[in-house]
Design a protein around this motif. Structure first.
Motif, PDB file in Angstrom:
ATOM      1  N   SER A  38     -15.421 -17.773  51.833  1.00 44.72           N
ATOM      2  CA  SER A  38     -15.421 -17.312  52.907  1.00 44.72           C
ATOM      3  C   SER A  38     -14.471 -16.738  54.268  1.00 44.72           C
ATOM      4  N   THR A  39     -14.655 -15.558  54.315  1.00 44.05           N
ATOM      5  CA  THR A  39     -13.450 -14.949  55.382  1.00 44.05           C
ATOM      6  C   THR A  39     -13.943 -15.195  56.394  1.00 44.05           C
ATOM      7  N   GLU A  40     -15.157 -15.816  56.964  1.00 48.32           N
ATOM      8  CA  GLU A  40     -15.516 -16.229  58.164  1.00 48.32           C
ATOM      9  C   GLU A  40     -15.414 -17.774  58.545  1.00 48.32           C
ATOM     10  N   LEU A  41     -14.680 -18.228  57.251  1.00 50.49           N
ATOM     11  CA  LEU A  41     -14.472 -19.837  57.978  1.00 50.49           C
ATOM     12  C   LEU A  41     -13.150 -20.055  58.518  1.00 50.49           C
ATOM     13  N   PRO A  42     -13.006 -21.165  59.173  1.00 46.54           N
ATOM     14  CA  PRO A  42     -11.905 -21.113  60.140  1.00 46.54           C
ATOM     15  C   PRO A  42     -11.111 -21.544  59.373  1.00 46.54           C
ATOM     16  N   GLY A  43      -9.006 -20.374  59.316  1.00 43.00           N
ATOM     17  CA  GLY A  43      -8.479 -20.598  58.552  1.00 43.00           C
ATOM     18  C   GLY A  43      -7.337 -22.016  58.598  1.00 43.00           C
ATOM     19  N   ASP A  44      -8.035 -23.218  59.386  1.00 42.17           N
ATOM     20  CA  ASP A  44      -7.351 -24.168  59.490  1.00 42.17           C
ATOM     21  C   ASP A  44      -8.424 -25.020  58.021  1.00 42.17           C
ATOM     22  N   ASP A  45      -9.648 -24.991  58.536  1.00 48.85           N
ATOM     23  CA  ASP A  45     -10.537 -25.250  57.246  1.00 48.85           C
ATOM     24  C   ASP A  45      -9.984 -24.782  56.220  1.00 48.85           C
ATOM     25  N   VAL A  46      -9.585 -24.104  55.801  1.00 45.57           N
ATOM     26  CA  VAL A  46      -9.192 -23.433  54.284  1.00 45.57           C
ATOM     27  C   VAL A  46      -8.170 -23.791  53.760  1.00 45.57           C
ATOM     28  N   GLU A  47      -7.276 -24.134  54.761  1.00 48.19           N
ATOM     29  CA  GLU A  47      -5.921 -24.047  54.475  1.00 48.19           C
ATOM     30  C   GLU A  47      -5.841 -25.834  53.755  1.00 48.19           C
ATOM     31  N   ILE A  72     -10.904 -12.598  61.193  1.00 49.64           N
ATOM     32  CA  ILE A  72     -11.488 -12.619  60.043  1.00 49.64           C
ATOM     33  C   ILE A  72     -10.109 -12.616  59.270  1.00 49.64           C
ATOM     34  N   LEU A  73     -10.136 -14.067  58.135  1.00 48.23           N
ATOM     35  CA  LEU A  73      -9.388 -14.330  57.310  1.00 48.23           C
ATOM     36  C   LEU A  73      -9.460 -12.625  56.109  1.00 48.23           C
ATOM     37  N   ASN A  74      -8.230 -13.240  55.679  1.00 43.47           N
ATOM     38  CA  ASN A  74      -8.075 -12.309  54.585  1.00 43.47           C
ATOM     39  C   ASN A  74      -8.693 -12.593  53.352  1.00 43.47           C
ATOM     40  N   SER A  75      -9.475 -11.822  52.402  1.00 42.52           N
ATOM     41  CA  SER A  75      -9.648 -12.766  51.126  1.00 42.52           C
ATOM     42  C   SER A  75      -8.915 -13.352  50.493  1.00 42.52           C
ATOM     43  N   PHE A  76      -7.463 -13.438  50.625  1.00 41.11           N
ATOM     44  CA  PHE A  76      -7.056 -14.143  49.339  1.00 41.11           C
ATOM     45  C   PHE A  76      -5.880 -14.913  50.193  1.00 41.11           C
ATOM     46  N   GLY A  77      -5.505 -15.923  49.329  1.00 40.74           N
ATOM     47  CA  GLY A  77      -4.548 -16.626  50.202  1.00 40.74           C
ATOM     48  C   GLY A  77      -3.223 -17.117  48.783  1.00 40.74           C
ATOM     49  N   PHE A  78      -2.421 -17.206  49.251  1.00 38.13           N
ATOM     50  CA  PHE A  78      -1.498 -17.985  48.842  1.00 38.13           C
ATOM     51  C   PHE A  78      -0.511 -20.332  48.641  1.00 38.13           C
ATOM     52  N   ILE A  79      -0.901 -20.215  47.526  1.00 39.01           N
ATOM     53  CA  ILE A  79      -0.517 -21.561  47.402  1.00 39.01           C
ATOM     54  C   ILE A  79       1.235 -22.116  46.420  1.00 39.01           C
ATOM     55  N   TYR A  80       2.017 -22.414  47.951  1.00 41.80           N
ATOM     56  CA  TYR A  80       3.069 -23.086  47.256  1.00 41.80           C
ATOM     57  C   TYR A  80       3.353 -24.335  46.938  1.00 41.80           C
ATOM     58  N   PHE A  81       4.103 -24.463  45.227  1.00 40.28           N
ATOM     59  CA  PHE A  81       4.547 -25.913  44.505  1.00 40.28           C
ATOM     60  C   PHE A  81       5.930 -26.172  44.336  1.00 40.28           C
ATOM     61  N   LEU A  82       5.946 -27.330  44.626  1.00 41.20           N
ATOM     62  CA  LEU A  82       7.279 -27.591  44.299  1.00 41.20           C
ATOM     63  C   LEU A  82       7.112 -28.043  42.772  1.00 41.20           C
ATOM     64  N   GLY A  83       8.237 -27.186  41.438  1.00 38.41           N
ATOM     65  CA  GLY A  83       7.801 -27.686  40.206  1.00 38.41           C
ATOM     66  C   GLY A  83       8.061 -26.738  38.696  1.00 38.41           C
ATOM     67  N   GLY A  84       7.309 -25.623  39.982  1.00 35.53           N
ATOM     68  CA  GLY A  84       7.588 -24.303  39.081  1.00 35.53           C
ATOM     69  C   GLY A  84       6.223 -24.110  37.979  1.00 35.53           C
ATOM     70  N   GLN A  85       6.444 -23.748  36.931  1.00 34.83           N
ATOM     71  CA  GLN A  85       5.391 -23.780  35.886  1.00 34.83           C
ATOM     72  C   GLN A  85       4.040 -24.504  35.714  1.00 34.83           C
ATOM     73  N   GLY A  86       4.965 -25.348  36.248  1.00 35.80           N
ATOM     74  CA  GLY A  86       4.296 -27.085  35.188  1.00 35.80           C
ATOM     75  C   GLY A  86       3.087 -26.780  36.454  1.00 35.80           C
ATOM     76  N   THR A  87       3.613 -26.872  38.166  1.00 30.65           N
ATOM     77  CA  THR A  87       2.902 -26.841  38.967  1.00 30.65           C
ATOM     78  C   THR A  87       1.300 -25.784  38.486  1.00 30.65           C
TER      79      THR A  87
END
Length: 117
Positions: A38-47, A72-87
């Motif tokens: 939900s874009t109405e959730l607090p950003g810190d909680d979503v993260e 209001i939060l954007n409808s999408f976010g990003f997650i970055y991982f170490l480990g490339g394609q496997g992650t």
């Protein structure tokens, strides 16, 4: 006094080696796009929820959910991982799973060949 000098030298050596660590290469970083919250959730909680939910996929370097001008939060976010394609492959398996009351939708979001690094 001699003991404190040796301790100071040891700390200096540790700090010097830390500063010489190399940055990960682009191919060592995996990135996914996440949606479904939900874009109405607090950003810190979503993260925090996303970080916990995807922690089994590999080492997370960053979770980014943008807050728009109207707080209001954007409808999408990003997650970055170490480990490339496997992650990314592991994270894709979590698409559609419950993250504390909402189902996460996961898409791969690779870096382009010409991406500035």
């Amino acid at each position: 006094m001699e003991g404190s000098t040796i301790k100071g030298v040891s700390l200096l050596t540790l700090n010097e080696s830390d500063s010489k660590k190399t940055r990960p290469r682009k191919r060592d970083i995996g990135r996914i796009r996440v949606m479904g919250y939900s874009t109405e959730l607090p950003g810190d909680d979503v993260e925090s929820s996303l970080r916990k939910h995807f922690s089994s996929c590999g080492e997370i370097t960053d979770v980014c959910v943008l807050v728009l001008d109207n707080n209001i939060l954007n409808s999408f976010g990003f997650i970055y991982f170490l480990g490339g394609q496997g992650t990314v492959d592991k994270a894709m398996q979590l698409s559609g799973t419950d993250v504390g009351g909402w189902n996460v939708i996961v898409e791969p979001y690779p870096f382009g060949e010409d991406a500035d690094w």
